[in-house]
Design a protein around this motif. Structure first.
Motif, PDB file in Angstrom:
ATOM      1  N   UNK A 252       0.833  -1.202   0.000  1.00 47.93           N
ATOM      2  CA  UNK A 252       0.000   0.000   0.000  1.00 47.93           C
ATOM      3  C   UNK A 252       0.869   1.254   0.000  1.00 47.93           C
ATOM      4  N   UNK A 253       0.372   2.297  -0.677  1.00 50.95           N
ATOM      5  CA  UNK A 253       1.041   3.605  -0.667  1.00 50.95           C
ATOM      6  C   UNK A 253       0.002   4.677  -0.943  1.00 50.95           C
TER       7      UNK A 253
ATOM      8  N   UNK B  48      -0.147  -7.868  -4.787  1.00 53.74           N
ATOM      9  CA  UNK B  48      -1.265  -6.970  -5.046  1.00 53.74           C
ATOM     10  C   UNK B  48      -0.916  -5.590  -4.504  1.00 53.74           C
ATOM     11  N   UNK B  49      -1.323  -4.553  -5.220  1.00 53.10           N
ATOM     12  CA  UNK B  49      -1.028  -3.193  -4.768  1.00 53.10           C
ATOM     13  C   UNK B  49      -2.310  -2.380  -4.677  1.00 53.10           C
ATOM     14  N   UNK B  50      -2.250  -1.314  -3.866  1.00 52.34           N
ATOM     15  CA  UNK B  50      -3.388  -0.432  -3.734  1.00 52.34           C
ATOM     16  C   UNK B  50      -2.967   0.891  -3.134  1.00 52.34           C
ATOM     17  N   UNK B  51      -3.872   1.878  -3.226  1.00 50.34           N
ATOM     18  CA  UNK B  51      -3.573   3.212  -2.717  1.00 50.34           C
ATOM     19  C   UNK B  51      -3.976   4.262  -3.732  1.00 50.34           C
ATOM     20  N   UNK B  52      -4.199   5.458  -3.248  1.00 50.26           N
ATOM     21  CA  UNK B  52      -4.741   6.527  -4.093  1.00 50.26           C
ATOM     22  C   UNK B  52      -3.938   6.814  -5.362  1.00 50.26           C
ATOM     23  N   UNK B  53      -2.588   6.837  -5.328  1.00 51.22           N
ATOM     24  CA  UNK B  53      -1.860   7.246  -6.524  1.00 51.22           C
ATOM     25  C   UNK B  53      -1.613   6.138  -7.543  1.00 51.22           C
TER      26      UNK B  53
ATOM     27  N   UNK C 212      -4.170   0.282 -12.292  1.00 52.66           N
ATOM     28  CA  UNK C 212      -3.916  -0.988 -12.975  1.00 52.66           C
ATOM     29  C   UNK C 212      -2.683  -0.901 -13.873  1.00 52.66           C
ATOM     30  N   UNK C 213      -2.554   0.210 -14.580  1.00 50.22           N
ATOM     31  CA  UNK C 213      -1.404   0.379 -15.475  1.00 50.22           C
ATOM     32  C   UNK C 213      -0.089   0.390 -14.688  1.00 50.22           C
ATOM     33  N   UNK C 214      -0.073   1.081 -13.570  1.00 50.71           N
ATOM     34  CA  UNK C 214       1.133   1.117 -12.739  1.00 50.71           C
ATOM     35  C   UNK C 214       1.469  -0.279 -12.223  1.00 50.71           C
TER      36      UNK C 214
ATOM     37  N   UNK D 267      -1.668  -7.668  -9.508  1.00 54.81           N
ATOM     38  CA  UNK D 267      -3.015  -7.126  -9.506  1.00 54.81           C
ATOM     39  C   UNK D 267      -3.103  -5.831  -8.739  1.00 54.81           C
ATOM     40  N   UNK D 268      -4.237  -5.137  -8.928  1.00 49.17           N
ATOM     41  CA  UNK D 268      -4.493  -3.848  -8.280  1.00 49.17           C
ATOM     42  C   UNK D 268      -5.962  -3.778  -7.904  1.00 49.17           C
ATOM     43  N   UNK D 269      -6.236  -3.176  -6.771  1.00 51.55           N
ATOM     44  CA  UNK D 269      -7.623  -2.915  -6.396  1.00 51.55           C
ATOM     45  C   UNK D 269      -7.740  -1.498  -5.867  1.00 51.55           C
ATOM     46  N   UNK D 270      -8.860  -0.861  -6.190  1.00 55.17           N
ATOM     47  CA  UNK D 270      -9.091   0.515  -5.759  1.00 55.17           C
ATOM     48  C   UNK D 270      -9.756   0.597  -4.394  1.00 55.17           C
ATOM     49  N   UNK D 271     -10.260  -0.536  -3.886  1.00 59.23           N
ATOM     50  CA  UNK D 271     -10.970  -0.498  -2.608  1.00 59.23           C
ATOM     51  C   UNK D 271     -10.888  -1.848  -1.915  1.00 59.23           C
TER      52      UNK D 271
END
Length: 212
Positions: free
Chosen positions: A146-147, A175-180, A183-185, A193-197
């Motif tokens: 997370x960041x 898996x990564x997540x965080x405001x900045x 999916x592309x990053x 993978x990436x999740x927004x929430x």
């Protein structure tokens, strides 16, 4: 007979003490820990998560709901330890080095734990070496990074590169997540993978483990 269906609403509204009372009543009535988690706690967190996405609830509401769920889980955990096959898998989660934000990360950790994962929450400002040590110690299937800052998000790649250098990258999904981040990053740095929430993180984690 207690109206255990009210437990979901108590999670949604974040009423910790009332929820704990109802959990204890449910246990005394013979409701299993798994049923309490699956039929009430998870459904409550799913509802508050959906309300958040629709703009009908806000971060304080999420925090209260997560607090209520954690209090209930603390009661249920000893019962789950005696059951076989209750854990969906093990995850290590942490906010990367240089970043001290933990609200979103803790929400994700609470959701994952409430949905049946064993969650190792490392905290904030976690270095690549600390993630490596945690992977070696806990042997998780998934590592969640997370960041919240654009100045720290690139450190996620450091963690992934160090795991690869240690020969551990093939053993875990990242898996990564965080405001900045997006999916592309995630693709750019080699994450899985990436999740927004928090809700999305649970769905993604389950899907990844099913594919393993």
């Amino acid at each position: 007979m207690a109206e255990f269906k009210d437990l979901k609403d108590l999670i949604v509204t974040g009423k910790l003490e009332d929820a704990k009372v109802l959990v204890n009543e449910a246990i005394a009535s013979g409701v299993t820990a798994e049923d309490i988690i699956n039929n009430y706690l998870i459904k409550g967190m799913e509802e508050i998560g959906q309300r958040f996405e629709e703009g009908k609830a806000f971060v304080p509401n999420l925090l209260l709901a997560a607090r209520a769920m954690k209090g209930c889980l603390d009661i249920l955990k000893p019962l789950l330890k005696d059951a076989s096959g209750t854990s969906l898998g093990t995850l290590v989660i942490g906010t990367v080095k240089g970043d001290l934000h933990d609200i979103g990360k803790n929400l994700v950790a609470s959701m994952l734990e409430g949905c049946g994962f064993e969650v190792i929450n490392l905290g904030v400002d976690i270095s690549d070496r600390q993630f490596v040590d945690a992977v070696k110690k806990y042997n998780p299937q998934i590592v969640c990074l997370s960041a919240l800052l654009t100045t720290t998000m690139n450190y996620m790649k450091n963690v992934i590169d160090t795991l690869a250098a240690e020969g551990l990258r093939e053993n875990v999904k990242i898996l990564i997540g965080g405001a900045p981040v997006n999916e592309e990053f995630a693709r750019q740095i080699g994450a899985d993978g990436y999740s927004a929430n928090a809700n999305g993180a649970v769905v993604l984690a389950k899907r990844i483990l099913q594919a393993c």
